[in-house]
Design an enzyme around this catalytic site. Sequence first.
Site, PDB file in Angstrom:
ATOM      1  N   THR A  45      34.621  28.168  58.604  1.00 47.52           N
ATOM      2  CA  THR A  45      36.149  28.450  58.688  1.00 47.52           C
ATOM      3  C   THR A  45      36.495  28.281  60.098  1.00 47.52           C
ATOM      4  OG1 THR A  45      36.293  30.710  59.052  1.00 47.52           O
ATOM      5  CG2 THR A  45      35.941  29.831  56.610  1.00 47.52           C
ATOM      6  N   GLU A  46      37.883  28.264  60.124  1.00 50.60           N
ATOM      7  CA  GLU A  46      38.412  28.336  61.550  1.00 50.60           C
ATOM      8  C   GLU A  46      38.123  29.461  62.304  1.00 50.60           C
ATOM      9  OE1 GLU A  46      40.341  28.400  58.714  1.00 50.60           O
ATOM     10  OE2 GLU A  46      41.104  26.108  58.651  1.00 50.60           O
ATOM     11  N   TYR A  47      38.277  30.645  61.506  1.00 52.43           N
ATOM     12  CA  TYR A  47      38.007  31.955  62.293  1.00 52.43           C
ATOM     13  C   TYR A  47      36.277  31.908  62.489  1.00 52.43           C
ATOM     14  CZ  TYR A  47      42.414  33.995  61.177  1.00 52.43           C
ATOM     15  OH  TYR A  47      43.518  34.346  61.171  1.00 52.43           O
ATOM     16  N   GLU A  48      35.465  31.563  61.880  1.00 54.53           N
ATOM     17  CA  GLU A  48      34.154  31.700  62.067  1.00 54.53           C
ATOM     18  C   GLU A  48      33.813  30.786  63.085  1.00 54.53           C
ATOM     19  OE1 GLU A  48      29.917  30.565  59.452  1.00 54.53           O
ATOM     20  OE2 GLU A  48      31.790  30.604  58.672  1.00 54.53           O
ATOM     21  N   GLU A 101      46.668  30.104  49.487  1.00 57.78           N
ATOM     22  CA  GLU A 101      47.024  30.784  50.693  1.00 57.78           C
ATOM     23  C   GLU A 101      48.548  30.918  50.391  1.00 57.78           C
ATOM     24  OE1 GLU A 101      47.555  32.645  53.898  1.00 57.78           O
ATOM     25  OE2 GLU A 101      45.561  31.775  53.538  1.00 57.78           O
ATOM     26  N   GLU A 110      38.571  29.163  46.834  1.00 53.43           N
ATOM     27  CA  GLU A 110      38.818  30.161  48.037  1.00 53.43           C
ATOM     28  C   GLU A 110      40.244  30.865  48.077  1.00 53.43           C
ATOM     29  OE1 GLU A 110      38.097  29.837  52.876  1.00 53.43           O
ATOM     30  OE2 GLU A 110      38.850  27.881  51.869  1.00 53.43           O
ATOM     31  N   ASP A 152      41.119  39.690  55.524  1.00 58.02           N
ATOM     32  CA  ASP A 152      41.819  40.832  56.224  1.00 58.02           C
ATOM     33  C   ASP A 152      41.073  42.215  56.007  1.00 58.02           C
ATOM     34  OD1 ASP A 152      43.414  42.748  57.267  1.00 58.02           O
ATOM     35  OD2 ASP A 152      45.290  41.556  56.931  1.00 58.02           O
ATOM     36  N   LYS A 211      42.497  50.627  57.797  1.00 60.64           N
ATOM     37  CA  LYS A 211      42.929  51.994  57.608  1.00 60.64           C
ATOM     38  C   LYS A 211      42.577  52.360  55.889  1.00 60.64           C
ATOM     39  CE  LYS A 211      46.595  51.674  60.865  1.00 60.64           C
ATOM     40  NZ  LYS A 211      48.117  51.986  61.252  1.00 60.64           N
TER      41      LYS A 211
END
Length: 215
Positions: A191-194, A69, A44, A118, A122
């Site tokens: 995931t934590e974000y999910e 990470e 991952e 991320d 832009k």
Amino acid sequence: MRQRFKPWAKEKLNEYPEVVAPNPADLKGKWHDYFGNDHPIHIEVGTGKGSFVTGMGKAHPDINYIGMEIYDSIIVSGLEKIVTEEIDNVKLIRENAQKLTDFFKPGEVDRVYLNFSDPWPKNKHEKRRLTYESFLSIFETILKDEGEIHFKTDNQGLFEYSLHSFSKYGMILKQVWLDLHKSDYEGNIMTEYEEKFSSKGFRIYRTEAQFRSKK
């Protein structure tokens, strides 16, 4: 999301060389020795605090997982999960994805996961997106023939961009979910974000993209 700096994290990570590879380049072509078995290797990229990679490790003990990470203060949470829950098929790397070919020989990895990367919205930052063609080339190199990328995000713009990028690169889009949590997909590890985004009603997008055979 701003992460709290943990000055003790680096020292903590260094205390567990059997979990956090101190010199991953030395393990190139030798990851099965590090794990002590010949199980498939899934990585991952951008593992965050490790909820996904540790969850996958517990759900699939016959697969070796590596979470990558770059930030010590974030990845140390993954280490704590692995140590506390005694998960022996999950390891960690504190490095940047651009160096993956320094750590894995061609064909050494069976699958790559990209979760809530991320979006770099832009246009001038396009080359930083993990689904940009230069990163796809890196992933293709370390993956076995016809290897796969499994990608999840809550960002519709990044998802649309990634589908286009995968297709332009010549990959096969095996499956696409436009609203994962309202689908019949089974075995999803969040995931934590999910967990955070889905609880607020955000739609979660997912796809499985496969590189074409080089043979």
